[in-house]
Structure formats: structure tokens, C-alpha cells
Design a protein around this motif. Structure first.
Motif, PDB file in Angstrom:
ATOM      1  N   CYS A 185       0.841  -1.201   0.000  1.00 29.70           N
ATOM      2  CA  CYS A 185       0.000   0.000   0.000  1.00 29.70           C
ATOM      3  C   CYS A 185       0.872   1.246   0.000  1.00 29.70           C
ATOM      4  O   CYS A 185       0.631   2.191  -0.760  1.00 29.70           O
ATOM      5  N   ALA A 186       1.902   1.260   0.841  1.00 32.87           N
ATOM      6  CA  ALA A 186       2.799   2.414   0.928  1.00 32.87           C
ATOM      7  C   ALA A 186       3.507   2.670  -0.393  1.00 32.87           C
ATOM      8  O   ALA A 186       3.696   3.826  -0.802  1.00 32.87           O
ATOM      9  N   GLU A 187       3.891   1.595  -1.062  1.00 33.33           N
ATOM     10  CA  GLU A 187       4.583   1.753  -2.348  1.00 33.33           C
ATOM     11  C   GLU A 187       3.659   2.339  -3.401  1.00 33.33           C
ATOM     12  O   GLU A 187       4.037   3.219  -4.169  1.00 33.33           O
ATOM     13  N   ARG A 188       2.408   1.872  -3.426  1.00 31.16           N
ATOM     14  CA  ARG A 188       1.474   2.333  -4.450  1.00 31.16           C
ATOM     15  C   ARG A 188       1.016   3.776  -4.205  1.00 31.16           C
ATOM     16  O   ARG A 188       0.724   4.499  -5.162  1.00 31.16           O
ATOM     17  N   LEU A 189       0.919   4.166  -2.942  1.00 31.52           N
ATOM     18  CA  LEU A 189       0.395   5.513  -2.670  1.00 31.52           C
ATOM     19  C   LEU A 189       1.452   6.601  -2.819  1.00 31.52           C
ATOM     20  O   LEU A 189       1.131   7.795  -2.740  1.00 31.52           O
ATOM     21  N   ASN A 190       2.691   6.226  -3.064  1.00 29.91           N
ATOM     22  CA  ASN A 190       3.785   7.183  -2.990  1.00 29.91           C
ATOM     23  C   ASN A 190       3.921   8.038  -4.250  1.00 29.91           C
ATOM     24  O   ASN A 190       5.000   8.193  -4.821  1.00 29.91           O
ATOM     25  N   GLU A 191       2.803   8.600  -4.685  1.00 26.71           N
ATOM     26  CA  GLU A 191       2.761   9.571  -5.777  1.00 26.71           C
ATOM     27  C   GLU A 191       2.042  10.812  -5.270  1.00 26.71           C
ATOM     28  O   GLU A 191       1.104  10.716  -4.480  1.00 26.71           O
ATOM     29  N   CYS A 192       2.466  11.955  -5.730  1.00 29.51           N
ATOM     30  CA  CYS A 192       2.018  13.225  -5.154  1.00 29.51           C
ATOM     31  C   CYS A 192       0.902  13.860  -5.982  1.00 29.51           C
ATOM     32  O   CYS A 192       1.078  14.113  -7.175  1.00 29.51           O
ATOM     33  N   PRO A 193      -0.251  14.149  -5.358  1.00 32.73           N
ATOM     34  CA  PRO A 193      -1.346  14.793  -6.086  1.00 32.73           C
ATOM     35  C   PRO A 193      -1.235  16.315  -6.152  1.00 32.73           C
ATOM     36  O   PRO A 193      -1.982  16.953  -6.911  1.00 32.73           O
ATOM     37  N   LEU A 194      -0.338  16.913  -5.372  1.00 31.78           N
ATOM     38  CA  LEU A 194      -0.245  18.368  -5.339  1.00 31.78           C
ATOM     39  C   LEU A 194       0.067  18.904  -6.734  1.00 31.78           C
ATOM     40  O   LEU A 194       0.952  18.400  -7.427  1.00 31.78           O
ATOM     41  N   GLY A 195      -0.660  19.943  -7.123  1.00 29.90           N
ATOM     42  CA  GLY A 195      -0.520  20.506  -8.466  1.00 29.90           C
ATOM     43  C   GLY A 195      -1.611  20.048  -9.402  1.00 29.90           C
ATOM     44  O   GLY A 195      -1.715  20.546 -10.528  1.00 29.90           O
ATOM     45  N   SER A 196      -2.448  19.120  -8.940  1.00 28.13           N
ATOM     46  CA  SER A 196      -3.592  18.697  -9.754  1.00 28.13           C
ATOM     47  C   SER A 196      -4.662  19.780  -9.793  1.00 28.13           C
ATOM     48  O   SER A 196      -5.549  19.751 -10.648  1.00 28.13           O
ATOM     49  N   GLY A 197      -4.571  20.739  -8.873  1.00 31.29           N
ATOM     50  CA  GLY A 197      -5.563  21.805  -8.816  1.00 31.29           C
ATOM     51  C   GLY A 197      -6.918  21.265  -8.403  1.00 31.29           C
ATOM     52  O   GLY A 197      -7.016  20.244  -7.719  1.00 31.29           O
ATOM     53  N   ALA A 198      -7.955  21.939  -8.850  1.00 27.64           N
ATOM     54  CA  ALA A 198      -9.309  21.476  -8.530  1.00 27.64           C
ATOM     55  C   ALA A 198      -9.606  20.170  -9.238  1.00 27.64           C
ATOM     56  O   ALA A 198     -10.269  19.286  -8.696  1.00 27.64           O
ATOM     57  N   LEU A 199      -9.115  20.027 -10.471  1.00 28.26           N
ATOM     58  CA  LEU A 199      -9.252  18.801 -11.252  1.00 28.26           C
ATOM     59  C   LEU A 199      -8.437  18.838 -12.536  1.00 28.26           C
ATOM     60  O   LEU A 199      -8.060  17.794 -13.066  1.00 28.26           O
ATOM     61  N   ALA A 200      -8.165  20.052 -13.061  1.00 35.90           N
ATOM     62  CA  ALA A 200      -7.604  20.178 -14.407  1.00 35.90           C
ATOM     63  C   ALA A 200      -6.228  20.824 -14.416  1.00 35.90           C
ATOM     64  O   ALA A 200      -5.813  21.400 -15.419  1.00 35.90           O
ATOM     65  N   GLY A 201      -5.510  20.706 -13.296  1.00 31.37           N
ATOM     66  CA  GLY A 201      -4.184  21.301 -13.259  1.00 31.37           C
ATOM     67  C   GLY A 201      -4.267  22.811 -13.174  1.00 31.37           C
ATOM     68  O   GLY A 201      -5.206  23.371 -12.597  1.00 31.37           O
TER      69      GLY A 201
END
Length: 460
Positions: A185-201
Motif C-alpha cells: 500500500c505504501a509503495e502504491r500511494l507514494n505519488e504526489c497529487p499536489l498541483g492537480s488543482g481542482a481537477l484540471a491542473g
């Protein structure tokens, strides 16, 4: 005034405020929120989106808020709904206009996705550490009882002789899988969503790889819609914790049985048992019962979030505010159960004489008797039938298999010789089960060594 109030012509109804606010529970994400905000502000300055002067003020202000929050000097308010708006309002109040620039190129949608993902990532090593501690206790106890014969059960009926060590190590094997599930689980979640904005970057020239690296992620999430709407990692965590609690619950059930007068295989230390308000003789295994009961609670947390997520269109929906409380509850429950469960096992008294006495009943060496005949040349299915006849005869005579005379044994097969009694001896039955994973000392020793190595590899 709400930070989002520009579009609205009247104040939010008080009941809507109460329904909408999440600060009562998401305030525990303050550290993740502030850490993410500092990384975001540093990136904004590096990319020339806001000034270095404003960024320095923002980071300094956020550090002050973090210090005050950790010192218990901040009272978050429902007027600002959630942890994100509370922190931003505090920051702006402290440093002025610069604080209003922090939210540039960011949405609360990717903020909460980041905060929650960071929280889950931080809790996984805490939980795995507690599981490893429990496994250490199991290895230590197993090492003491490698020759202690007990009945192994199927259908809760005495079946074949095993050692108490092997029984304990079966749970160690389960907990080992729990550790690796959480690691996955830790390996799969280790991607960063910051910068996705509200939905469209965003149209700003942000550097998502910079913020991902600064926050310890391997990479930014590759799709901004997925970045704000994904809660798979929370569901995976809850699933892994549910399986972990199921293992603890199965173990608890056996401990409860073993503590009963009907078994009396173990006795719990007084510090890990409770009494009755009316029956002075009682010593209740309440720790095991509570762990067994709390398993249903964690299952409910999993089903709650699965149900929230099952019909949501992309991208963010307010339903997803319901993701945090189930995860917080499950994490708190597991982190409370594991250390007390380990301490309960570490301090228990094991009654090996009662285990051996129980093993002496129930014909648990019947398979060994059939194997004896098979090794003498009889087909196993015929040997099975012969031993079944012997068991029936024992029932009529009130004897065990090893109490039958050689003459009585030879009445059903002339393959029986005096060496049959060695084959029927329970200690021998157990000791000779040296197949990989079996109860023989050579195998329990190997299992203890492997599990110990597994623990040490994760304790560096």
C-alpha cells in the motif's frame, strides 16, 4: 467571511455550516497541511510565480503556526470549515497580504488529497512497527515451546499432534503477510497529487516534480483528475487493517478458548485480564474479547468508505469529506490493539501439561497409525479403513490407540509389530513431521529464524 464568499450574496445557514465543517476531525492533519504548504510556497518562488520575499514570509509564518499548533496554543474554528482554510486564515492574520498568495496554483481538492495521502503514508510504518513487535513476542514464545505437544484442530475437533510453537508461528506467518500488504500500500500511494488543482491542473508554470520530491514522493500523479479523486490508498489501508484485525480476532478467539477451564492451556497475567462485579472467582480475557469486538468496527470503517466511493463521478465530490473519519478510527483502533495484544501474549503463562493431556485424547495419532501400515506396504486407503476400525474398537473398550495390546492390533492387521508404539508416541508423531512448514523442531527453528530475519530487515 468565508475565503470562498465572493460568489455568494448571503451568509451560509448555520445548519449548513455545521454539516459542511470538517475541522472537528481533519484538524489532526495540520502538520501535513503545513508541510505541504511550505513545499508549495517554495516551488512558487522557484518558478517565479510569487516573490521570494512573500515566500519567505509564508514559510516563516507557517513554521510559527506549526510550532503553536504542536504546543497546543491554537484553537481551530468551525468558522473556517476545515484545516486548510484555518491555516490560511491564521497565516494571513499573521503576515498579511503575502498569506493570500499561498493558494496560488492550488485548490483545496489537491490540498486534501495531499494531506490525507501523507497521513496514510506516515501511519503505515507506525502500524508495521507494532506488528513487528508482536511478531517478536511470538518468536520469543515459540522458541520456548518447540517440543510442547498440543492437539491441532480442524472443525474444532482434535486432529493431529502439533507443537505450541507451530501454532504461534502460524499467526506470525499471518502477521508477516499483513506487514507486506501495508508495504505494498505504501509503495502504491507514494505519488504526489499536489498541483492537480481542482481537477484540471493549472495555467501557472508550476513544477510538480519539485514538490513531489520535496515531500518525499517518488513522482507526481500522472493524471490530475485521478490526483484529486483517488482514495484507493485509503481503501487499501482499510482493507489491510481489516485483514490484520481478522487475524487478531481469530487469535483472540483461541486465547479466549485456551483460558477457559474446559481447555486451561494458558492463563493471562493479572495485568491483562479483568474480574467480575459479582462473581469473585472470575478472571476474564477482556483484552482478547475487546480486540475481537473491535474487528467489526474496523470492518465497518472499510465498508463505510467503500460505500462513499462506489458511485462518485469524477472528480472531487463533497462526499469524499467522509473519507477521513473511517481511516482515523481504523488507525486509532489498530494502534491501540496491537501493543496491548503483544504484551498480553508476552506475559501469559502456558500450561504445557494440560496441552499434552488434551493431545492424549481424541486419537490424534490415527493418521500416524495409518502411515505406519502404509510404510509396511499396505495401500493408504486400506490402512485408513483398518485404523478406523481400531478407533471404533477403542471407543468400545475405553482405550487409546497406544493402549491397545499388540495382540489387539494384530487382530485387524498382521503388519503391526512392536515398533508401532514408537510410531504412536505423540512426541514422536510431532517430531517426525519434518516436512517443510511442519511442527518438527528443525522446522519451527527454521521458521523462527526466517521470521526473525524478516523483522530485523525492517528494523534498521
Amino acid at each position: 467571511m468565508k475565503l470562498w464568499s465572493g460568489r455568494f450574496g448571503k451568509d451560509t445557514d448555520a445548519l449548513v455550516n455545521e454539516l459542511n465543517a470538517s475541522i472537528s476531525f481533519d484538524q489532526r492533519l495540520y502538520k501535513e497541511d503545513i508541510t505541504g504548504s511550505m513545499a508549495h510556497a517554495a516551488m512558487l518562488a522557484d518558478r517565479g510565480i510569487i516573490s521570494r520575499e512573500d515566500t519567505d514570509a509564508i514559510i516563516q509564518g507557517l513554521r510559527g503556526i506549526l510550532a503553536d499548533a504542536e504546543a497546543g496554543k491554537i484553537a481551530f474554528t468551525a468558522d473556517n470549515e476545515d484545516i486548510h482554510m484555518n491555516v490560511e486564515a491564521l497565516l494571513t492574520a499573521r503576515i498579511g497580504e503575502a498569506g493570500k498568495r499561498l493558494h496560488t496554483a492550488r485548490s483545496r481538492n489537491d490540498q486534501v488529497a495531499l494531506d490525507f495521502r501523507m497521513y496514510v503514508r506516515e501511519q503505515i510504518p507506525v502500524i508495521t512497527g507494532e506488528i513487528l513487535g508482536l511478531m517478536e513476542v511470538l518468536c520469543r514464545q515459540a522458541g520456548k515451546y518447540q517440543t510442547a505437544v498440543m492437539p491441532g484442530y480442524t472443525h474444532l475437533q482434535r486432529a493431529q499432534p502439533i507443537s505450541f510453537a507451530q501454532h504461534l508461528l502460524a499467526y506470525a506467518a499471518m502477521f508477516r503477510r499483513d506487514v507486506t500488504r501495508l508495504e505494498d500500500c505504501a509503495e502504491r500511494l507514494n505519488e504526489c497529487p499536489l498541483g492537480s488543482g481542482a481537477l484540471a491542473g493549472t495555467t501557472y508554470p508550476i513544477d510538480r516534480h519539485q514538490t513531489a520530491k520535496a515531500l518525499g514522493f517518488e513522482a507526481p500523479m500522472g493524471n490530475s483528475l485521478d490526483g484529486v479523486s483517488d482514495r484507493d490508498y485509503a481503501l487499501e489501508l482499510l482493507s489491510a487493517l481489516s485483514i490484520l484485525m481478522m487475524h487478531l480476532s481469530r487469535f483472540s478467539e483461541e486465547i479466549i478458548l485456551w483460558c477457559s477451564w474446559e481447555f486451561k492451556f494458558i492463563e493471562l497475567d493479572d495485568a491483562y485480564a479483568t474480574g467480575s462485579s459479582i462473581m469473585p472467582q472470575k478472571k476474564n480475557p477482556d483484552v482478547a474479547e475487546l480486540v475481537r469486538g473491535k474487528t467489526g468496527r474496523v470492518y465497518g470503517d472499510l465498508m463505510s468508505l467503500l460505500t462513499v466511493m462506489k458511485g462518485l463521478p469524477l472528480a472531487y465530490n463533497k462526499d469524499m469529506q467522509e473519507d477521513k473519519e473511517p481511516v482515523f478510527d481504523a488507525v486509532d483502533t489498530v494502534e491501540m490493539c496491537l501493543p496491548v495484544f503483544a504484551a498480553m501474549l508476552d506475559t501469559m503463562t502456558v500450561h504445557t501439561d494440560n496441552m499434552r493431556a488434551a493431545a492424549g485424547k481424541g486419537f490424534i495419532n490415527a493418521t500416524d497409525c495409518a502411515d505406519y501400515l502404509t510404510k509396511k506396504g499396505m495401500p493408504f486407503r486400506d490402512a485408513y479403513t483398518v485404523v478406523g476400525q481400531l478407533v471404533a474398537a477403542c471407543g468400545q473398550k475405553g482405550k487409546t490407540l497406544e493402549e491397545l495390546t499388540l495382540e489387539e492390533l494384530r487382530e485387524v492387521s498382521d503388519l503391526f509389530e512392536s515398533d508401532v508404539y514408537d510410531a504412536l508416541n505423540l512426541e514422536n508423531c510431532m517430531a517426525l513431521r519434518g516436512s517443510y512448514g511442519g511442527p518438527a523442531v528443525s522446522e519451527t527453528k527454521r521458521q523462527i529464524e526466517e521470521i526473525t530475519a524478516f523483522i530485523k530487515a525492517r528494523s534498521k
